[in-house]
Design a protein around this motif. Structure first.
Motif, PDB file in Angstrom:
ATOM      1  N   CYS A  67       2.215  -2.626  60.245  1.00  0.00           N
ATOM      2  CA  CYS A  67       2.955  -2.760  61.625  1.00  0.00           C
ATOM      3  C   CYS A  67       2.501  -1.811  62.405  1.00  0.00           C
ATOM      4  CB  CYS A  67       4.257  -2.576  61.077  1.00  0.00           C
ATOM      5  SG  CYS A  67       4.917  -3.719  60.078  1.00  0.00           S
ATOM      6  N   ASP A  68       2.178  -0.553  62.202  1.00  0.00           N
ATOM      7  CA  ASP A  68       1.666   0.245  63.025  1.00  0.00           C
ATOM      8  C   ASP A  68       0.367  -0.214  63.677  1.00  0.00           C
ATOM      9  OD1 ASP A  68       3.642   2.194  63.051  1.00  0.00           O
ATOM     10  OD2 ASP A  68       2.619   3.788  61.834  1.00  0.00           O
ATOM     11  N   ALA A  69      -0.550  -0.674  63.007  1.00  0.00           N
ATOM     12  CA  ALA A  69      -1.953  -1.305  63.575  1.00  0.00           C
ATOM     13  C   ALA A  69      -1.626  -2.396  64.420  1.00  0.00           C
ATOM     14  CB  ALA A  69      -2.818  -1.655  62.162  1.00  0.00           C
ATOM     15  N   ALA A  70      -0.683  -3.305  63.911  1.00  0.00           N
ATOM     16  CA  ALA A  70      -0.182  -4.380  64.713  1.00  0.00           C
ATOM     17  C   ALA A  70       0.178  -4.071  66.146  1.00  0.00           C
ATOM     18  CB  ALA A  70       0.840  -5.410  64.191  1.00  0.00           C
ATOM     19  N   VAL A  71       1.078  -2.817  66.430  1.00  0.00           N
ATOM     20  CA  VAL A  71       1.385  -2.123  67.769  1.00  0.00           C
ATOM     21  C   VAL A  71       0.245  -1.605  68.210  1.00  0.00           C
ATOM     22  CG1 VAL A  71       2.482  -0.628  68.695  1.00  0.00           C
ATOM     23  CG2 VAL A  71       3.614  -1.774  66.859  1.00  0.00           C
ATOM     24  N   ARG A  72      -0.821  -1.048  67.746  1.00  0.00           N
ATOM     25  CA  ARG A  72      -2.027  -0.524  68.472  1.00  0.00           C
ATOM     26  C   ARG A  72      -2.704  -1.753  68.990  1.00  0.00           C
ATOM     27  NH1 ARG A  72      -2.390   2.755  63.792  1.00  0.00           N
ATOM     28  NH2 ARG A  72      -4.283   1.465  63.097  1.00  0.00           N
ATOM     29  N   ALA A  73      -2.917  -2.698  68.085  1.00  0.00           N
ATOM     30  CA  ALA A  73      -3.579  -3.977  68.761  1.00  0.00           C
ATOM     31  C   ALA A  73      -2.934  -4.696  70.024  1.00  0.00           C
ATOM     32  CB  ALA A  73      -3.566  -4.887  67.576  1.00  0.00           C
ATOM     33  N   ALA A  74      -1.392  -4.673  70.040  1.00  0.00           N
ATOM     34  CA  ALA A  74      -0.982  -5.179  71.010  1.00  0.00           C
ATOM     35  C   ALA A  74      -1.064  -4.393  72.290  1.00  0.00           C
ATOM     36  CB  ALA A  74       0.587  -5.488  70.629  1.00  0.00           C
ATOM     37  N   ARG A  75      -1.146  -2.955  72.106  1.00  0.00           N
ATOM     38  CA  ARG A  75      -1.293  -2.121  73.150  1.00  0.00           C
ATOM     39  C   ARG A  75      -2.750  -1.982  73.552  1.00  0.00           C
ATOM     40  NH1 ARG A  75       2.796   1.174  74.347  1.00  0.00           N
ATOM     41  NH2 ARG A  75       4.405   1.672  72.635  1.00  0.00           N
ATOM     42  N   ALA A  76      -3.509  -2.518  72.832  1.00  0.00           N
ATOM     43  CA  ALA A  76      -5.014  -2.413  73.239  1.00  0.00           C
ATOM     44  C   ALA A  76      -5.306  -3.757  74.352  1.00  0.00           C
ATOM     45  CB  ALA A  76      -5.627  -2.792  72.091  1.00  0.00           C
ATOM     46  N   VAL A  77      -4.340  -4.591  74.440  1.00  0.00           N
ATOM     47  CA  VAL A  77      -4.607  -5.649  75.501  1.00  0.00           C
ATOM     48  C   VAL A  77      -3.456  -5.652  76.288  1.00  0.00           C
ATOM     49  CG1 VAL A  77      -6.115  -7.053  73.894  1.00  0.00           C
ATOM     50  CG2 VAL A  77      -3.707  -7.559  73.776  1.00  0.00           C
ATOM     51  N   ASP A  78      -2.631  -4.527  76.386  1.00  0.00           N
ATOM     52  CA  ASP A  78      -1.657  -4.635  77.413  1.00  0.00           C
ATOM     53  C   ASP A  78      -0.666  -5.919  77.220  1.00  0.00           C
ATOM     54  OD1 ASP A  78      -2.486  -2.088  78.543  1.00  0.00           O
ATOM     55  OD2 ASP A  78      -3.691  -3.437  79.770  1.00  0.00           O
ATOM     56  N   TYR A  79      -0.286  -6.017  75.999  1.00  0.00           N
ATOM     57  CA  TYR A  79       0.323  -7.409  75.555  1.00  0.00           C
ATOM     58  C   TYR A  79       1.966  -7.381  76.078  1.00  0.00           C
ATOM     59  CZ  TYR A  79       1.192 -11.610  73.267  1.00  0.00           C
ATOM     60  OH  TYR A  79       1.524 -12.830  73.011  1.00  0.00           O
ATOM     61  N   VAL A  80       2.420  -8.481  76.452  1.00  0.00           N
ATOM     62  CA  VAL A  80       3.715  -8.591  77.112  1.00  0.00           C
ATOM     63  C   VAL A  80       4.190  -9.894  76.406  1.00  0.00           C
ATOM     64  CG1 VAL A  80       5.214  -9.048  79.127  1.00  0.00           C
ATOM     65  CG2 VAL A  80       3.383  -7.253  79.401  1.00  0.00           C
ATOM     66  N   GLY A  81       5.389  -9.970  75.954  1.00  0.00           N
ATOM     67  CA  GLY A  81       5.999 -10.933  75.381  1.00  0.00           C
ATOM     68  C   GLY A  81       5.865 -11.031  73.837  1.00  0.00           C
ATOM     69  N   ALA A  82       5.937 -12.238  73.144  1.00  0.00           N
ATOM     70  CA  ALA A  82       5.896 -12.421  71.886  1.00  0.00           C
ATOM     71  C   ALA A  82       4.594 -12.831  71.468  1.00  0.00           C
ATOM     72  CB  ALA A  82       7.045 -13.630  71.336  1.00  0.00           C
ATOM     73  N   GLY A  83       4.127 -12.119  70.184  1.00  0.00           N
ATOM     74  CA  GLY A  83       2.617 -12.434  69.909  1.00  0.00           C
ATOM     75  C   GLY A  83       2.670 -12.120  68.440  1.00  0.00           C
ATOM     76  N   THR A  84       1.824 -12.359  67.700  1.00  0.00           N
ATOM     77  CA  THR A  84       1.459 -12.205  66.127  1.00  0.00           C
ATOM     78  C   THR A  84      -0.035 -11.607  66.097  1.00  0.00           C
ATOM     79  OG1 THR A  84       3.051 -14.005  65.858  1.00  0.00           O
ATOM     80  CG2 THR A  84       1.638 -13.319  64.095  1.00  0.00           C
ATOM     81  N   ILE A  85       0.200 -10.514  65.279  1.00  0.00           N
ATOM     82  CA  ILE A  85      -1.214  -9.999  64.676  1.00  0.00           C
ATOM     83  C   ILE A  85      -1.298 -10.435  63.265  1.00  0.00           C
ATOM     84  CG2 ILE A  85      -2.399  -7.935  64.452  1.00  0.00           C
ATOM     85  CD1 ILE A  85      -1.674  -8.371  67.451  1.00  0.00           C
ATOM     86  N   GLU A  86      -2.547 -11.032  63.304  1.00  0.00           N
ATOM     87  CA  GLU A  86      -2.639 -11.679  61.938  1.00  0.00           C
ATOM     88  C   GLU A  86      -3.600 -10.964  61.063  1.00  0.00           C
ATOM     89  OE1 GLU A  86      -3.220 -15.983  61.796  1.00  0.00           O
ATOM     90  OE2 GLU A  86      -1.649 -16.407  62.881  1.00  0.00           O
ATOM     91  N   PHE A  87      -3.414 -10.614  59.621  1.00  0.00           N
ATOM     92  CA  PHE A  87      -4.096  -9.856  58.655  1.00  0.00           C
ATOM     93  C   PHE A  87      -4.557 -10.578  57.649  1.00  0.00           C
ATOM     94  CE2 PHE A  87      -1.603  -6.796  61.146  1.00  0.00           C
ATOM     95  CZ  PHE A  87      -2.421  -5.943  61.572  1.00  0.00           C
ATOM     96  N   ILE A  88      -5.679 -10.402  57.019  1.00  0.00           N
ATOM     97  CA  ILE A  88      -6.126 -10.855  55.817  1.00  0.00           C
ATOM     98  C   ILE A  88      -6.009  -9.537  54.633  1.00  0.00           C
ATOM     99  CG2 ILE A  88      -8.673 -10.721  56.171  1.00  0.00           C
ATOM    100  CD1 ILE A  88      -8.595 -13.231  54.436  1.00  0.00           C
ATOM    101  N   ALA A  89      -5.443  -9.764  53.688  1.00  0.00           N
ATOM    102  CA  ALA A  89      -5.523  -9.112  52.547  1.00  0.00           C
ATOM    103  C   ALA A  89      -5.809  -9.278  51.384  1.00  0.00           C
ATOM    104  CB  ALA A  89      -3.849  -8.667  52.440  1.00  0.00           C
ATOM    105  N   ASP A  90      -6.635  -8.389  50.777  1.00  0.00           N
ATOM    106  CA  ASP A  90      -7.163  -8.535  49.475  1.00  0.00           C
ATOM    107  C   ASP A  90      -6.198  -8.251  48.551  1.00  0.00           C
ATOM    108  OD1 ASP A  90      -8.362  -8.849  47.016  1.00  0.00           O
ATOM    109  OD2 ASP A  90     -10.299  -7.655  47.522  1.00  0.00           O
ATOM    110  N   ALA A  91      -5.402  -9.074  47.847  1.00  0.00           N
ATOM    111  CA  ALA A  91      -4.366  -8.959  47.069  1.00  0.00           C
ATOM    112  C   ALA A  91      -4.587  -9.075  45.386  1.00  0.00           C
ATOM    113  CB  ALA A  91      -3.333 -10.073  47.011  1.00  0.00           C
TER     114      ALA A  91
END
Length: 613
Positions: free
Chosen positions: A256-280
């Motif tokens: 979740c912290d990585a997702a917030v950093r990703a949004a801040r990196a593009v000055d994001y405004v509004g609703a968005g989704t950061i998608e991750f792929i995990a090796d489970a």
């Protein structure tokens, strides 16, 4: 708050936005194509404007027509929903240049995340972990093949501008790389007008985990925790849930912290989704979760996030677009319980999940869950748009309770004659791996036929339904040294069957049809009206259309002798063929249809008379 809003979309998301806007006293404007002239979102809105013919390219994808509709109605803002123009930076820019409010991120943010290679480079700079791979400018086949070797097989070739599984190939053997690259580029060029690709390590036990983020124009960015969207078929999400099963606090905080950093990196405004792929393969671990892409819009699966946080994300969108700060700080957001969403599609699992179209003569989603839909009973499912007709969302204290609640609602969902994937969803929820939370993106493919719904209802359900229709199709029978047994001839979804009736069956008032809903599947049982009816008197032998459709074959002629079970007419309905057969030996006394005729439900097609009648 915005005084007025135009919703540049259709279906359940348009209805959802309209309802939320109404609760905030915002006047709403719907737009529609000719196929949607009587649609629910059109009736819900305060005003509606026609865009054009049914094809999306002539209506919902015409930004110029949408802007004209906004000018005509005085709307001050445009909400794009999802799909269509929702992630089109040029359209967002045109909205802003027209002096209107765009309910979404800035065009620059959309562009920054629109190309996968550039987005990943930006994420690397922001300290967000990305999947090992190659994002370079050198697109020569030789360089790409060399990078695939460096990354290590299996690898994934992905279109730089791709999405929805298009322009994507898994390659397990270096000998297959060149051919896969050619096919991937060809598909990417056709779908996106851009043949460039990137190379990624293919994750053998992949899970799709995404984080809901939200930003405002006051510098605030929060996350609303994660969702798991791993249950997919052909790269399309089927069932989504929040929070992700097996997610521990340490991994959640990292992702979740990585997702917030990703949004801040593009000055994001509004609703968005950061998608991750995990090796489970070894469970969810913070060091084995990588950034995949960002969706710069509201997601279809947003209701599960709303359920566990108590937040109305559409209301947040409208408030942020009005210039307000985010309603809650990060420390005011928490997870409550578990939510699971299933996408109810108008498609037929038995026929390779082909879309199913037609009029919803019966439409009744199961009870006990939230239902987001853009249709009602009597609506028409057209072939022009996405076949999703509803989303069912269950929320409970635990995952098992939410899964049980959703399964029960899907099992009781009645839709007819349009086919749906409800039975498939019921079986997916009950699959042992899903029940245990051991989900990855390959589960549906591995499960295969185990997820396919039954072709016919149980004998108990047939007997109960047949009892309701008994007077229309009774066939008395006797067995030596046993009680009298009664059977009846019926059509089950157009196919002739005989059903043993319960001894307590009471003749009805000649009902035309009984719908049987069992484990999410709905079947139509109709009387053959062709067998003997009490005391040996002849039945009328009328063969009726079991549903609306088109006659594609007539295999008899008037006056022809036929045998019991001989095929008489074939009807095409809901993209399926239904063969109607003779109920007994006899003569074709009446033939009321010809090939190509469109017939209504219950229309008389053929009448067979016994030769001794």
């Amino acid at each position: 708050m915005l005084p007025s809003l135009l919703i540049a979309n259709r279906g359940e998301i348009a209805c959802r936005v309209i309802r939320t806007a109404r609760a905030l006293d915002v006047r709403t404007v719907a737009v529609y194509s000719d196929a949607d002239a009587d649609a629910l979102h059109v009736r819900l809105a305060d005003t509606a404007v026609r865009l054009g013919p049914p094809p999306a390219r002539d209506s919902y994808l015409r930004g110029d027509l949408i802007l004209a509709a906004a000018r005509e109605t005085g709307a001050v803002a445009i909400h794009p929903g999802y799909g269509f123009l929702s992630e089109n930076a040029d359209f967002a820019e045109a909205v802003i240049e027209a002096g209107l409010i765009w309910v979404g991120p800035d065009p620059a943010s959309i562009r920054a995340m629109g190309l996968k290679d550039a987005a990943k480079q930006r994420m690397i700079a922001a300290g967000v972990p990305v999947t090992p791979g190659y994002l370079g400018e050198d697109q020569s086949p030789e360089r790409l093949a060399a990078e695939a070797e460096r990354v290590g097989y299996p690898v994934l070739i992905k279109a730089v501008a791709g999405g929805g599984g298009k322009g994507m190939r898994r390659v397990d053997d270096p000998a297959d790389f060149a051919a896969a690259l050619v096919a991937c580029r060809r598909e990417a060029a056709a779908a996106f007008g851009d043949e460039r690709v990137l190379i990624e390590r293919y994750i053998l036990a992949p899970r799709h985990v995404e984080v809901q983020v939200f930003g405002d124009r006051h510098g605030n960015v929060v996350h609303l925790f994660e969702r798991d969207c791993s249950l997919q078929r052909r790269h399309q999400k089927v069932i989504e849930e929040a929070p992700a099963p097996g997610m521990d606090a340490v991994t959640r905080a990292a992702v979740c912290d990585a997702a917030v950093r990703a949004a801040r990196a593009v000055d994001y405004v509004g609703a968005g989704t950061i998608e991750f792929i995990a090796d489970a393969s070894e469970g969810l671990r913070a060091d084995r979760v990588w950034f995949m892409e960002m969706n710069t819009r509201l997601q279809v699966e947003h209701p599960v996030t709303e359920a566990i946080t108590g937040v109305d994300l559409v209301e947040w969108q409208l408030r942020v677009a009005s210039g307000e700060p985010l309603p809650l700080r990060q420390d005011q957001l928490a997870i409550s319980g578990h939510a699971i969403e299933a996408r109810l599609y108008a498609e037929d699992p038995a026929r390779g999940f082909l879309p199913s179209t037609g009029t919803l003569i019966a439409f009744g989603p199961g009870a006990g869950v939230r239902v987001d839909t853009g249709v009602e009973q009597g609506a028409t499912i057209s072939p022009h748009y996405d076949p999703m007709i509803a989303k069912l969302i269950a929320h409970a204290d635990t995952r098992d309770a939410a899964r049980a609640r959703l399964g029960a609602a899907l099992a009781g969902t009645q839709v007819w004659p349009v086919r749906t994937n409800a039975g498939f969803l019921v079986r997916a929820l009950d699959h042992p791996d899903f029940a245990a939370g051991a989900v990855d993106t390959g589960l549906i493919e591995r499960a295969g036929e185990a997820l396919m719904p039954r072709e016919r209802p149980s004998e108990a359900a047939l007997t109960a339904a047949a009892g309701e229709l008994a007077s229309a199709a009774l066939v008395p029978g006797f067995r030596l040294n046993a009680s009298p047994r009664r059977e009846a001839a019926f059509l089950l979804d157009g196919q002739p069957i005989e059903v043993a009736l319960a001894s307590t069956a009471v003749p009805s008032d000649r009902r035309e049809r009984a719908l049987i809903t069992e484990a999410g599947q709905t079947y139509a049982l109709t009387p053959f009206r062709a067998a003997a009816a009490g005391g040996g008197a002849a039945g009328d032998g009328a063969i009726l259309a079991p549903m609306p459709g088109r006659v594609i074959a007539v295999e008899v002629s008037a006056g022809e002798r036929v045998r019991a079970g001989q095929r008489l007419v074939t009807l095409e309905a809901m993209k399926m063929e239904h063969s109607l057969s003779a109920p007994f030996d006899g003569v074709i006394a009446a033939l009321d249809v010809a090939v190509g005729a469109q017939v209504a439900d219950g229309a008389a097609l053929v009448r067979v008379e016994r030769e001794d009648s």
